[in-house]
Design an enzyme around this catalytic site. Structure first.
Site, mmCIF file in Angstrom:
data_model
loop_
_atom_site.group_PDB
_atom_site.id
_atom_site.type_symbol
_atom_site.label_atom_id
_atom_site.label_comp_id
_atom_site.label_asym_id
_atom_site.label_seq_id
_atom_site.Cartn_x
_atom_site.Cartn_y
_atom_site.Cartn_z
ATOM 1 N N HIS A 17 50.859 17.456 47.782
ATOM 2 C CA HIS A 17 49.848 18.760 48.442
ATOM 3 C C HIS A 17 49.451 20.162 48.556
ATOM 4 O O HIS A 17 48.490 20.677 48.618
ATOM 5 C CB HIS A 17 49.200 17.701 49.620
ATOM 6 C CG HIS A 17 49.059 16.011 49.625
ATOM 7 N ND1 HIS A 17 50.115 15.389 50.602
ATOM 8 C CD2 HIS A 17 48.585 15.156 49.549
ATOM 9 C CE1 HIS A 17 50.020 13.982 50.034
ATOM 10 N NE2 HIS A 17 48.929 14.199 49.753
ATOM 11 N N LYS A 41 45.391 1.323 57.965
ATOM 12 C CA LYS A 41 45.860 0.733 58.976
ATOM 13 C C LYS A 41 47.503 1.478 59.889
ATOM 14 O O LYS A 41 47.451 0.750 60.914
ATOM 15 C CB LYS A 41 45.058 -0.895 58.964
ATOM 16 C CG LYS A 41 44.379 -1.250 59.169
ATOM 17 C CD LYS A 41 43.167 -1.013 60.056
ATOM 18 C CE LYS A 41 41.857 -1.480 59.721
ATOM 19 N NZ LYS A 41 41.090 -0.867 59.245
ATOM 20 N N ARG A 90 47.580 13.773 40.061
ATOM 21 C CA ARG A 90 48.501 14.032 38.956
ATOM 22 C C ARG A 90 49.063 13.128 37.379
ATOM 23 O O ARG A 90 48.422 13.297 36.540
ATOM 24 C CB ARG A 90 49.278 12.894 40.124
ATOM 25 C CG ARG A 90 50.003 12.775 41.134
ATOM 26 C CD ARG A 90 50.137 12.579 42.574
ATOM 27 N NE ARG A 90 48.960 11.575 42.929
ATOM 28 C CZ ARG A 90 49.489 10.787 43.874
ATOM 29 N NH1 ARG A 90 50.030 10.919 44.542
ATOM 30 N NH2 ARG A 90 48.587 10.051 44.592
ATOM 31 N N SER A 128 53.106 10.310 48.778
ATOM 32 C CA SER A 128 53.939 10.505 50.475
ATOM 33 C C SER A 128 54.531 9.193 50.373
ATOM 34 O O SER A 128 55.859 8.712 51.384
ATOM 35 C CB SER A 128 52.573 10.149 51.376
ATOM 36 O OG SER A 128 52.021 11.522 51.262
HETATM 37 P P1 ADP Z 1 44.337 9.650 49.530
HETATM 38 O O1 ADP Z 1 44.842 8.608 50.741
HETATM 39 O O2 ADP Z 1 43.397 9.660 49.162
HETATM 40 O O3 ADP Z 1 45.455 9.119 48.243
HETATM 41 P P2 ADP Z 1 46.315 11.546 49.865
HETATM 42 O O4 ADP Z 1 47.423 12.462 51.221
HETATM 43 O O5 ADP Z 1 47.080 11.262 49.272
HETATM 44 O O6 ADP Z 1 45.293 10.159 49.885
HETATM 45 O O7 ADP Z 1 45.990 12.338 48.680
HETATM 46 C C1 ADP Z 1 45.265 13.216 49.033
HETATM 47 C C2 ADP Z 1 45.206 13.972 47.670
HETATM 48 O O8 ADP Z 1 46.046 14.605 46.924
HETATM 49 C C3 ADP Z 1 44.316 13.105 46.565
HETATM 50 O O9 ADP Z 1 43.731 13.530 45.753
HETATM 51 C C4 ADP Z 1 46.003 13.296 45.066
HETATM 52 O O10 ADP Z 1 45.171 12.575 44.388
HETATM 53 C C5 ADP Z 1 46.586 14.306 45.903
HETATM 54 N N1 ADP Z 1 47.536 14.464 45.280
HETATM 55 C C6 ADP Z 1 48.640 13.234 46.361
HETATM 56 N N2 ADP Z 1 50.005 13.502 45.811
HETATM 57 C C7 ADP Z 1 50.022 15.046 44.998
HETATM 58 C C8 ADP Z 1 50.664 15.719 44.299
HETATM 59 N N3 ADP Z 1 51.777 15.548 44.351
HETATM 60 N N4 ADP Z 1 50.252 16.113 43.673
HETATM 61 C C9 ADP Z 1 48.540 16.617 43.475
HETATM 62 N N5 ADP Z 1 47.877 15.384 44.021
HETATM 63 C C10 ADP Z 1 47.779 15.222 44.840
#
Ligand code: ADP
Length: 162
Positions: A17, A41, A90, A128
């Site tokens: 992120h 949730k 990703r 995550s």
């Molecule tokens: P969501 O629940 O909407 O997927 P996340 O917080 O997991 O929320 O992800 C938010 C954004 O960050 C999404 O566009 C996801 O694809 C991107 N993202 C998550 N992990 C990575 C990563 N390791 N590298 C690049 N982008 C990521």
């Protein structure tokens, strides 16, 4: 003045992120990170904790702020008079669901566009969920999350909340 939002759960924020945040912050004037309140949730971290961790991580980026939101991303985007939604891509598996979200958002508001950043290779398989799984078993997560997040994960493990 180009203002963008980067929505997500960030439960917790990972180096993947942060890579997207830093790169997006270089191409837009203002970036607002939107922490989603109610989608999952059962998040490990409270909304407050997720916001705190993110704020600590972006403290050195003057054009980045962190807020919470509830409801549709397009409504959150519009309420900040932003025209761009940032998302990260990703592996190929992200592509289909991200396209679906982006197309739906475009129908909901044709004035708002989604801008994708492809992940840096070392974070291509990082999520995550994987980080939480590793933390659960007491594995070292310092290569995947910043130090402040690693400490909070360890705290959760000790409290048996991970
Ligand atoms: P969501 O629940 O909407 O997927 P996340 O917080 O997991 O929320 O992800 C938010 C954004 O960050 C999404 O566009 C996801 O694809 C991107 N993202 C998550 N992990 C990575 C990563 N390791 N590298 C690049 N982008 C990521």
């Amino acid at each position: 003045m180009v203002r963008a939002v980067y929505p997500g759960s960030f439960d917790p924020v990972t180096l993947g992120h942060l890579d997207i945040i830093r790169r997006a912050a270089r191409v837009v004037d203002e970036l607002i990170i939107g922490v989603l309140i109610n989608r999952d949730k059962n998040p490990m971290f409270t909304t407050q904790e997720r916001v705190e961790m993110l704020r600590e991580c972006v403290a050195d980026l003057p054009n980045v702020s962190v807020e919470t939101f509830d409801g549709l991303t397009v409504d959150f985007t519009r309420s900040h008079d932003a025209k761009i939604i940032i998302r990260g891509l990703r592996a190929i598996t992200d592509f289909e669901s991200e396209m679906q979200i982006a197309q739906t958002n475009r129908i909901a508001d044709p004035n708002i566009d989604t801008m994708f950043f492809t992940t840096s290779l070392q974070y291509a398989y990082l999520s995550s969920t994987i980080v939480k799984e590793m933390a659960h078993y007491g594995s070292d997560v310092s290569k995947f999350v910043p130090q402040n997040v690693a400490e909070r994960l360890e705290q959760k493990r000790l409290e048996k909340k991970v």
